[in-house]
Design an enzyme around this catalytic site. Structure first.
Site, PDB file in Angstrom:
ATOM      1  N   ASN A  39      -6.227  11.819   0.393  1.00 31.64           N
ATOM      2  CA  ASN A  39      -5.265  11.050   1.183  1.00 31.64           C
ATOM      3  C   ASN A  39      -6.041  10.200   2.184  1.00 31.64           C
ATOM      4  OD1 ASN A  39      -2.538  10.361   1.863  1.00 31.64           O
ATOM      5  ND2 ASN A  39      -2.767  11.545   3.745  1.00 31.64           N
ATOM      6  N   LYS A  40      -5.316   9.373   2.883  1.00 37.30           N
ATOM      7  CA  LYS A  40      -5.892   8.448   3.856  1.00 37.30           C
ATOM      8  C   LYS A  40      -6.950   9.133   4.717  1.00 37.30           C
ATOM      9  CE  LYS A  40      -5.290   5.004   4.161  1.00 37.30           C
ATOM     10  NZ  LYS A  40      -6.269   4.162   3.414  1.00 37.30           N
TER      11      LYS A  40
ATOM     12  N   ARG B  13       0.874  -1.178   0.000  1.00 39.52           N
ATOM     13  CA  ARG B  13       0.000   0.000   0.000  1.00 39.52           C
ATOM     14  C   ARG B  13       0.907   1.222   0.000  1.00 39.52           C
ATOM     15  NH1 ARG B  13       2.484   1.612   3.782  1.00 39.52           N
ATOM     16  NH2 ARG B  13       1.040   3.338   3.854  1.00 39.52           N
ATOM     17  N   GLY B  14       0.293   2.399  -0.153  1.00 39.02           N
ATOM     18  CA  GLY B  14       1.077   3.612  -0.340  1.00 39.02           C
ATOM     19  C   GLY B  14       1.135   3.882  -1.834  1.00 39.02           C
ATOM     20  N   ALA B  15       0.720   5.075  -2.238  1.00 42.32           N
ATOM     21  CA  ALA B  15       0.559   5.360  -3.662  1.00 42.32           C
ATOM     22  C   ALA B  15       1.810   5.034  -4.495  1.00 42.32           C
ATOM     23  CB  ALA B  15       0.119   6.813  -3.848  1.00 42.32           C
TER      24      ALA B  15
ATOM     25  N   ASP C 104      -2.663  10.362  -2.068  1.00 40.43           N
ATOM     26  CA  ASP C 104      -2.932   9.321  -3.053  1.00 40.43           C
ATOM     27  C   ASP C 104      -3.265   9.913  -4.406  1.00 40.43           C
ATOM     28  OD1 ASP C 104      -3.530   8.167  -0.244  1.00 40.43           O
ATOM     29  OD2 ASP C 104      -3.118   6.460  -1.547  1.00 40.43           O
TER      30      ASP C 104
ATOM     31  N   GLN D 160      -2.144   1.870   9.898  1.00 38.80           N
ATOM     32  CA  GLN D 160      -0.834   1.958   9.255  1.00 38.80           C
ATOM     33  C   GLN D 160       0.164   2.765  10.090  1.00 38.80           C
ATOM     34  OE1 GLN D 160      -3.754   2.632   7.762  1.00 38.80           O
ATOM     35  NE2 GLN D 160      -3.804   1.921   5.648  1.00 38.80           N
TER      36      GLN D 160
END
Lengths: 347, 347
Positions: free
Chosen positions: A245-246, A44-46, A235, A194
């Site tokens: 974003n998250k 995960r993580g763009a 993201d 996360q």
């Protein structure tokens, strides 16, 4: 070690679902498992998702039994669509796949095997560039951090969210290596945690002092004047500077703004989507409610067994709440509509 | 059934630490166990804590071997101090103990046994009044709720947070009984998860539809226009209308304000502390970091074993973010400095 890398004709990735309890590398031999791994958040993580997807396309190229380049390109297009559908919000997924596909558009006619190699080379290039870009971003961002700052950080944006080094956490890491004393307040980042799992684990590796807080506590620390900066990744960033974003980034940014604390989004320009005028056009993923309901406390499931939940994975932070957007081409300030375009197109 | 009640010369309370997995009533025979139960959150919620403490003082009266009223009053003063020290933020604890002690100040000289009975009667009166006051608050508050509203609710403010019926959740319950269709978005309320555990459990009992969300999602729903009201209780309200409430209330109120959604604090006037000019003077409790660190996901502890955390239990929401304060004497609107005093002193 990189989070996402190619070895022995396979894509290998750190399994981020089981950290910090266990550290395991998982191998992938076909693009469909890569798509599933992106969906299930093995990775995960763009930026990390982008690199993983590009390597996934390389796997698809070698999976295909096509002998002509035309047939191969058809197979690659199908594979690219499968990979793109894995998660909707992070634009790096689309960006990396389009870039890898673009590598096949050469002046001369190429054989299927030549195209396979081109795709793999491009994926490797995307991965290598990501690390280099992160370090440039981190240098630009670290200049904003003062010795003694307490920084509130949301989600995970470190080496694990990228191929290596990180975006927002990369800034903290570089500032730390420059000798600045930094304390990090780590948003645990419900529902997938996360922050509590991955960011805390990374900060332990780097020897940077931190304390975990629940997301709803950041307002308290900001109001009490106990945090000097707010940092997060993104993201997808729209042309006007609105940041997807998250989930939780909007409320965090609002609290920073309400207390005059600067909030920075740290992103490679590949995360900026100039095709979207504003954040309202960014698709927002909703995930399995079990991610919200399934935590345990004292060994017992928290929510009533019949309870329902919503699980919105991202939110949009309006650009009016963002102090600056840190990219590999420098820190972008308002008016974002003008300056973001300049930063993205400058090479 | 009441959350806090007197039966067989004992204080009995629903154990809120183990809901919704198990429903158990625990009995208390001495005031020190009551103080510990308040600290450990067997009972929580400002009004419930107040009633529990008053009954705790009644237990102390019967524990004391004093034969003179003077000796008994000394023992009661010591017990009151022990109970007051259990938790610092909710003013109802102090209010209820001072009121119960006040009952001993009679015109005529009373015997020790007469004083014991007076304390117990006053505790019972505080408990009975709490239910009646909650129902009056709920009527005033329900008038603010429209048919079809989606309401975001923080923490637990229901029957479990009071002797019975509830404050903010009491409003929802009354509106539901009036036939209004309401949907509740239940903030899970990290770290102790009173929303996911207790509010969800209560809403199941009442047949009111709800969905649990993580606290950081409320901003998304507010921004998307998917919530029409925000409701919460309070642990202490300052004279100017600043509200100390469960951690996260500030960020939630900020998001409501940013989107023009009205936010109401629902409190008995016993929660208003006119002696404090503003919220900055309210003591804020910090609790065991293990409440943040100790959750599990897929059966595994979430945070690295050596991780540190902060656990701020409450925050202050500035009165500028509060639309109205619902009390048993009506809904109070700005200027709170003037109108709150009027509402508190009106009997």
């Amino acid at each position: 070690m990189r989070t996402v890398f190619w070895e022995d004709n396979q894509l290998k990735m750190i399994d981020q679902r089981i950290l910090p309890s266990r550290f395991e590398i998982v191998s992938f031999k076909d693009h469909k498992s890569v798509a599933r791994a992106i969906k299930d958040m093995v990775v995960r993580g763009a930026p990390a998702i982008g690199a993983a997807a590009a390597f996934g396309l390389a796997l698809a190229a070698y999976e295909s039994v096509a002998t002509s380049s035309r047939e191969l390109l058809e197979d690659l297009q199908t594979a690219s669509n499968t990979l793109k559908a894995a998660r909707p919000t992070a634009v790096n997924l689309v960006w990396a796949l389009d870039r890898a596909m673009g590598a096949t558009k050469t002046k001369e006619e190429r054989s299927a095997d030549e195209l396979r190699q081109l795709i793999l080379d491009e994926a490797q290039c995307i991965a290598d560039e990501d690390v280099e870009i992160n370090k440039r971003m981190a240098e630009h961002g670290a200049a904003l951090i003062n010795d003694g700052d307490t920084v509130i950080h949301h989600c995970n944006t470190g080496a694990l969210a990228t191929v290596d080094w990180g975006t927002a956490l990369g800034v903290i890491r570089t500032a730390h290596e420059q000798g600045k004393r930094i304390h990090v307040l780590v948003d645990e980042t419900r529902p997938r945690l996360q922050g509590a799992r991955l960011t805390a684990w990374e900060l332990d590796q780097y020897g940077i002092p931190y304390e975990i807080i629940s997301d709803n506590m950041s307002g308290y620390f900001l109001k009490a004047g106990k945090a000097q900066k707010v940092l997060f990744g993104a993201d997808r960033v729209a042309a006007n500077g609105d940041v997807a974003n998250k989930i939780g980034t909007y409320m965090l940014s609002l609290a920073a703004y309400d207390n005059g604390v600067p909030a920075y989004s740290v992103v490679p320009t590949s995360t900026v989507d100039l095709s979207l005028e504003h954040g309202g056009l960014i698709p927002i993923e909703e995930r399995d409610p079990e991610e919200v309901l399934g935590i345990q406390f004292h060994g017992e499931r928290v929510a009533p067994i019949e309870a329902e939940a919503r699980n919105i994975a991202f939110d949009i932070t309006p650009h009016r709440l963002i102090t600056g957007i840190v990219t590999e081409n420098g820190v972008v300030y308002p008016p974002f509509e003008v300056n973001l375009r300049k930063a993205v197109l400058r090479k």
